[in-house]
Design an enzyme around this catalytic site. Structure first.
Site, short mmCIF file in Angstrom:
data_model
loop_
_atom_site.label_atom_id
_atom_site.label_comp_id
_atom_site.label_asym_id
_atom_site.label_seq_id
_atom_site.Cartn_x
_atom_site.Cartn_y
_atom_site.Cartn_z
NE ARG A 37 18.41 23.31 -7.89
CZ ARG A 37 17.56 22.97 -8.85
NH1 ARG A 37 16.99 23.92 -9.58
NH2 ARG A 37 17.29 21.71 -9.09
CD GLU A 181 7.96 18.02 -14.47
OE1 GLU A 181 9.19 17.86 -14.43
OE2 GLU A 181 7.38 19.00 -13.98
CE LYS A 223 8.90 20.69 -17.03
NZ LYS A 223 9.06 21.76 -16.03
CB SER A 265 16.38 20.47 -18.98
OG SER A 265 16.15 20.96 -17.67
N GLY A 266 15.64 17.78 -17.26
CA GLY A 266 15.97 16.57 -16.53
C GLY A 266 17.42 16.37 -16.16
N GLY A 267 18.17 17.44 -15.98
CA GLY A 267 19.57 17.28 -15.61
C GLY A 267 20.53 17.30 -16.78
NE ARG A 295 17.89 19.95 -12.42
CZ ARG A 295 18.05 18.65 -12.25
NH1 ARG A 295 19.12 18.21 -11.59
NH2 ARG A 295 17.18 17.78 -12.72
#
Length: 340
Positions: A37, A181, A223, A265-267, A295
């Site tokens: 990143r 999670e 989560k 949030s998972g993308g 993210r």
């Protein structure tokens, strides 16, 4: 570990994480992921730059107003800010609970082509004891499941649920709140109803494993993913539809004694994640529903900073904007009445 109604330090920490109108900042990317990143933002992927970026995040002015905790990786937990304070100490002094990611990543699962199980149980008890000594207050373990015509299999669900339960029990015995999670990825073209079905069966498997392991639900945080249509599904869902589907799954699959739910949030884009979180606050449930976004919170900060010391304030402003937007939707609901 019994599940008595007596309030314990684990209960208090779990409630502080999810029941105070704040969310959890996930800044726990592995060295390889964070390096990629950084490179994508034009920043050299060095240990110093990874440290500087995490320091930018945790020292954002007013962060504790919207974030109850921050999840770090092993490298960051062992680093110090430029003023010499170890990260766990600095976080605590800034009013943020320090947490640590303790799994070692998803690896191929024997007997299940194209599926994974998350590893990291070997030596976990010793690592948890060390992390607690360093000042960590909670930990996180992520399992990953995909939806396709043949996956996830029951074997993959069971294997990951078993690992999550063993991890969670070890955390509680070490005095750390486990953040559990199980993520059903939004990759693919599946429908909202398909995601609901798979998420429900996954969470039921996890709940059964946690119960069998004697994990105290009042001393842990779940989560999960929100129930979403796949990113490639032609029929996308409104925030109200996502919220209803997600809450229906939770009501069927998790313990009413759970300390709370902090969604990943998972993308999702930052705006979509916030809109869906806001819709969730409109529904009456027995747990606090908050966020543990990665993210959706940190990517705007990375883009605004770009590795330039003169743009640290810009990166912090971007982070603060998105944290505040998500915390604001929590404070506009009735959660304070439900959680005391």
């Amino acid at each position: 570990m019994t599940t008595s109604t007596v309030t314990t330090p684990l209960h208090a920490t779990a409630r502080e994480l999810v029941g105070t109108g704040r969310g959890i900042l996930a800044a726990d990317e592995s060295i390889s992921t964070m390096s990629k990143r950084l490179e994508g933002a034009g920043v050299a992927p060095t240990g110093t730059n990874r440290r500087d970026y995490r320091e930018l995040l945790v020292t954002t002015p007013g962060l504790a107003d919207g974030a109850s905790g921050v999840i770090l990786c092993d490298e960051t937990l062992r680093q110090s800010l430029t003023d010499g304070r170890p990260f766990p100490v600095a976080c605590a002094e800034l009013g943020i609970l320090p947490g640590i990611k303790v799994d070692t990543g998803a690896k191929p699962l024997a007997g299940a082509p194209d599926e994974t199980v998350t590893e990291g149980l070997d030596g976990l008890d010793d690592r948890l004891a060390e992390y607690a000594e360093m000042g960590a207050r909670f930990a996180k373990w992520r399992a990953v499941l995909t939806i396709s015509g043949t996956t996830p299999t029951r074997w993959a669900q069971a294997a990951n649920a078993h690992a999550l339960a063993r991890y969670a029990r070890s955390c509680q015995e070490a005095g750390l709140v486990p953040v559990v999670e199980p993520e059903v990825l939004m990759d693919g073209a599946h429908s909202l109803s398909e995601c609901a079905s798979i998420t429900e069966s996954t969470l039921l498997s996890v709940t059964r494993a946690l119960t069998a392991a004697g994990v105290d639900p009042a001393g842990m945080v779940l989560k999960p993913n929100m129930v979403l249509p796949g990113a490639e599904c032609p029929q996308q869902s409104s925030p109200a539809q996502v919220a209803r589907a997600t809450v229906e799954v939770l009501r069927c699959a998790v313990s009413p004694r759970l300390a709370g739910v902090a969604f990943l949030s998972g993308g999702q884009s930052p705006e979509t994640a916030t809109a869906n979180l806001a819709a969730l606050q409109e529904l009456d449930v027995s747990w606090p529903l908050t966020f543990s976004f990665g993210r959706a919170l940190v990517s705007p900060a990375l883009e605004a900073w770009g590795g330039d010391p003169d743009h640290v304030a810009d990166g912090q402003a971007a982070l603060a904007h998105h944290v505040d937007a998500n915390a604001a939707v929590l404070r506009d609901d009735r959660s304070s009445e439900r959680t005391g």
